[in-house]
Design a protein around this motif. Structure first.
Motif, PDB file in Angstrom:
ATOM      1  N   LEU A   1      -8.788   8.083   1.357  1.00 57.06           N
ATOM      2  CA  LEU A   1      -8.730   7.861   2.797  1.00 57.06           C
ATOM      3  C   LEU A   1      -9.882   8.583   3.482  1.00 57.06           C
ATOM      4  N   ALA A   2     -10.249   8.089   4.668  1.00 57.12           N
ATOM      5  CA  ALA A   2     -11.307   8.707   5.466  1.00 57.12           C
ATOM      6  C   ALA A   2     -10.791   8.963   6.875  1.00 57.12           C
ATOM      7  N   ASP A   3     -11.171  10.089   7.432  1.00 61.57           N
ATOM      8  CA  ASP A   3     -10.777  10.413   8.801  1.00 61.57           C
ATOM      9  C   ASP A   3     -11.249   9.325   9.754  1.00 61.57           C
ATOM     10  N   GLY A   4     -10.354   8.858  10.610  1.00 57.29           N
ATOM     11  CA  GLY A   4     -10.686   7.832  11.580  1.00 57.29           C
ATOM     12  C   GLY A   4     -10.581   6.412  11.053  1.00 57.29           C
TER      13      GLY A   4
ATOM     14  N   LEU B   1       0.853  -1.189   0.000  1.00 56.01           N
ATOM     15  CA  LEU B   1       0.000   0.000   0.000  1.00 56.01           C
ATOM     16  C   LEU B   1       0.884   1.232   0.000  1.00 56.01           C
ATOM     17  N   VAL B   2       0.407   2.290  -0.637  1.00 59.43           N
ATOM     18  CA  VAL B   2       1.092   3.584  -0.629  1.00 59.43           C
ATOM     19  C   VAL B   2       0.122   4.618  -0.079  1.00 59.43           C
ATOM     20  N   LEU B   3       0.576   5.397   0.898  1.00 56.96           N
ATOM     21  CA  LEU B   3      -0.251   6.426   1.524  1.00 56.96           C
ATOM     22  C   LEU B   3       0.380   7.796   1.318  1.00 56.96           C
ATOM     23  N   ILE B   4      -0.472   8.787   1.135  1.00 59.86           N
ATOM     24  CA  ILE B   4      -0.045  10.159   0.858  1.00 59.86           C
ATOM     25  C   ILE B   4      -0.531  11.065   1.987  1.00 59.86           C
ATOM     26  N   THR B   5       0.387  11.867   2.541  1.00 50.86           N
ATOM     27  CA  THR B   5      -0.010  12.754   3.644  1.00 50.86           C
ATOM     28  C   THR B   5      -0.676  14.037   3.175  1.00 50.86           C
ATOM     29  N   HIS B   6      -0.340  14.505   1.963  1.00 52.30           N
ATOM     30  CA  HIS B   6      -1.011  15.660   1.376  1.00 52.30           C
ATOM     31  C   HIS B   6      -0.498  15.835  -0.048  1.00 52.30           C
ATOM     32  N   HIS B   7      -1.093  16.755  -0.793  1.00 50.85           N
ATOM     33  CA  HIS B   7      -0.917  16.768  -2.237  1.00 50.85           C
ATOM     34  C   HIS B   7       0.327  17.464  -2.763  1.00 50.85           C
ATOM     35  N   HIS B   8       1.094  18.145  -1.961  1.00 51.17           N
ATOM     36  CA  HIS B   8       2.244  18.889  -2.487  1.00 51.17           C
ATOM     37  C   HIS B   8       3.185  17.970  -3.258  1.00 51.17           C
ATOM     38  N   SER B   9       3.771  18.513  -4.324  1.00 53.12           N
ATOM     39  CA  SER B   9       4.479  17.675  -5.294  1.00 53.12           C
ATOM     40  C   SER B   9       5.710  16.989  -4.725  1.00 53.12           C
ATOM     41  N   ASP B  10       6.328  17.565  -3.691  1.00 53.08           N
ATOM     42  CA  ASP B  10       7.494  16.889  -3.113  1.00 53.08           C
ATOM     43  C   ASP B  10       7.102  15.607  -2.377  1.00 53.08           C
ATOM     44  N   HIS B  11       5.807  15.368  -2.246  1.00 50.22           N
ATOM     45  CA  HIS B  11       5.290  14.134  -1.653  1.00 50.22           C
ATOM     46  C   HIS B  11       4.644  13.219  -2.692  1.00 50.22           C
TER      47      HIS B  11
ATOM     48  N   PRO C   1      -1.824  -0.052  -4.528  1.00 53.83           N
ATOM     49  CA  PRO C   1      -2.739   1.091  -4.581  1.00 53.83           C
ATOM     50  C   PRO C   1      -2.178   2.290  -3.835  1.00 53.83           C
ATOM     51  N   VAL C   2      -2.435   3.464  -4.394  1.00 54.64           N
ATOM     52  CA  VAL C   2      -2.027   4.726  -3.766  1.00 54.64           C
ATOM     53  C   VAL C   2      -3.275   5.401  -3.235  1.00 54.64           C
ATOM     54  N   ARG C   3      -3.283   5.698  -1.932  1.00 57.23           N
ATOM     55  CA  ARG C   3      -4.456   6.283  -1.302  1.00 57.23           C
ATOM     56  C   ARG C   3      -4.094   7.616  -0.645  1.00 57.23           C
ATOM     57  N   ALA C   4      -4.966   8.591  -0.833  1.00 47.74           N
ATOM     58  CA  ALA C   4      -4.814   9.926  -0.261  1.00 47.74           C
ATOM     59  C   ALA C   4      -6.191  10.419   0.146  1.00 47.74           C
ATOM     60  N   LEU C   5      -6.235  11.488   0.913  1.00 49.77           N
ATOM     61  CA  LEU C   5      -7.532  12.047   1.279  1.00 49.77           C
ATOM     62  C   LEU C   5      -8.233  12.626   0.054  1.00 49.77           C
TER      63      LEU C   5
ATOM     64  N   THR D   1      -5.909  16.077   9.456  1.00 52.66           N
ATOM     65  CA  THR D   1      -5.290  17.191  10.198  1.00 52.66           C
ATOM     66  C   THR D   1      -5.122  18.398   9.268  1.00 52.66           C
ATOM     67  N   PRO D   2      -6.239  18.978   8.835  1.00 48.91           N
ATOM     68  CA  PRO D   2      -6.146  20.122   7.915  1.00 48.91           C
ATOM     69  C   PRO D   2      -5.465  21.312   8.572  1.00 48.91           C
ATOM     70  N   GLY D   3      -4.891  22.145   7.719  1.00 52.43           N
ATOM     71  CA  GLY D   3      -4.238  23.365   8.200  1.00 52.43           C
ATOM     72  C   GLY D   3      -3.085  23.729   7.298  1.00 52.43           C
ATOM     73  N   HIS D   4      -2.049  22.893   7.266  1.00 55.42           N
ATOM     74  CA  HIS D   4      -0.981  23.116   6.297  1.00 55.42           C
ATOM     75  C   HIS D   4      -1.571  23.122   4.890  1.00 55.42           C
ATOM     76  N   THR D   5      -2.372  22.121   4.601  1.00 53.87           N
ATOM     77  CA  THR D   5      -3.242  22.069   3.425  1.00 53.87           C
ATOM     78  C   THR D   5      -4.590  21.532   3.876  1.00 53.87           C
ATOM     79  N   ALA D   6      -5.595  21.670   3.031  1.00 51.40           N
ATOM     80  CA  ALA D   6      -6.922  21.164   3.387  1.00 51.40           C
ATOM     81  C   ALA D   6      -6.958  19.647   3.443  1.00 51.40           C
ATOM     82  N   ASP D   7      -6.070  18.990   2.666  1.00 56.08           N
ATOM     83  CA  ASP D   7      -6.118  17.525   2.581  1.00 56.08           C
ATOM     84  C   ASP D   7      -5.045  16.842   3.413  1.00 56.08           C
ATOM     85  N   SER D   8      -4.427  17.543   4.353  1.00 58.14           N
ATOM     86  CA  SER D   8      -3.366  16.943   5.163  1.00 58.14           C
ATOM     87  C   SER D   8      -3.912  15.863   6.093  1.00 58.14           C
ATOM     88  N   VAL D   9      -3.196  14.756   6.159  1.00 56.38           N
ATOM     89  CA  VAL D   9      -3.505  13.708   7.130  1.00 56.38           C
ATOM     90  C   VAL D   9      -2.228  13.343   7.873  1.00 56.38           C
ATOM     91  N   CYS D  10      -2.403  12.852   9.103  1.00 52.26           N
ATOM     92  CA  CYS D  10      -1.336  12.216   9.851  1.00 52.26           C
ATOM     93  C   CYS D  10      -1.711  10.750  10.033  1.00 52.26           C
TER      94      CYS D  10
END
Length: 259
Positions: free
Chosen positions: A107-110, A68-78, A92-96, A125-134
């Motif tokens: 991905l879904a919160d929780g 599995l591949v997970l993405i913390t947010h959409h910025h291109s360096d990620h 599979p690559v999954r992101a919010l 964990t929105p803030g840095h970007t709207a789609d940020s997850v931890c």
């Protein structure tokens, strides 16, 4: 070039390793930490494959069977390499944000994931970007660990990428993360840190100090002062390479204060 499949891969916690991508810069610090999550001897979950650098991707792919591949947010360096890495591994690559998924559902919160022998809890964990997850790994050592993406960095503080990012949600995200206590911090940039709660406390203090500086600037410059004028006042000594980031954070703070 080394043929060692573990070249450049460093142990970061009992259940994680990382490889530093070759993309250093003013915003990415030493580069993007691409994490490998998994029980030793099992497959791996890759978090943030990073830039489109074939040797880096080959090293990640060679470190274990990628489940599995997970993405913390959409910025291109990620995310720049996400599609290529999906092609390379079939995982599979999954992101919010659905736009950054390849062969996997958003991905879904929780949501709780079980992969590579590890339980992974998704925290929006929105803030840095709207789609940020931890990504919380409660079984990673005695206090667990959290892959924080750019929400918390290993050095310095993150920017609020306004208008996509917002300060109000970011402060709420820090409070949410602080509740996880002394978990190990596994950031996407910079070194691993101890005690998530302590780091969140410092980040919150920093943000409130900045807000006081913005209030002081508005008192001096007038309530309708522009982002550029406030940035000149508060960040008068900022390096030109990060001027845009400073303006973004000021815009987020002004929106927070004026809303």
């Amino acid at each position: 070039m080394s043929t060692d499949p573990n070249a450049g891969i460093v142990r970061s916690s009992p259940l994680t390793r990382f490889r530093l991508a070759p993309n250093p810069g003013p915003m990415s610090l030493d580069g993007t930490n691409s994490y490998l999550v998994g029980v030793p001897g099992a497959g791996v979950v890759v978090v943030d494959p990073g830039p489109l650098d074939e040797p880096h991707l080959q090293a990640l792919a060679g470190a274990g069977a990628v489940e599995l591949v997970l993405i913390t947010h959409h910025h291109s360096d990620h995310t720049e390499a996400s599609h290529r890495f999906h092609e390379l591994t079939g995982a599979p690559v999954r992101a919010l944000d659905p736009a950054f998924c390849h062969g996997g559902a958003p991905l879904a919160d929780g949501e709780e994931l079980d992969a590579a022998g590890v339980r992974i809890r998704v925290l929006a964990t929105p803030g840095h970007t709207a789609d940020s997850v931890c990504l919380h790994l409660p079984g990673d050592g005695p206090d667990g660990s959290v892959l924080t993406g750019d929400t918390i960095l290993g050095r310095g503080t993150t920017i609020i990428a306004y208008p996509d990012g917002r300060l109000g949600p970011y402060l709420a995200s820090l409070e949410r993360l602080a509740a996880l206590g002394p978990a190990t911090v596994l950031p996407a940039h910079g070194p691993v840190l101890p005690s998530l709660a302590d780091i969140c406390g410092k980040y919150l203090q920093h943000r409130h100090e900045r807000l006081e500086q913005i209030r002081g600037a508005l008192s001096r410059l007038g309530p309708d002062a522009s982002v550029q004028a406030v940035t000149d006042y508060v960040y008068h000594d900022v390096d030109a390479s990060v001027r845009g980031a400073a303006e973004s954070s000021v815009a987020a703070q002004l929106e927070f204060l004026r809303s």
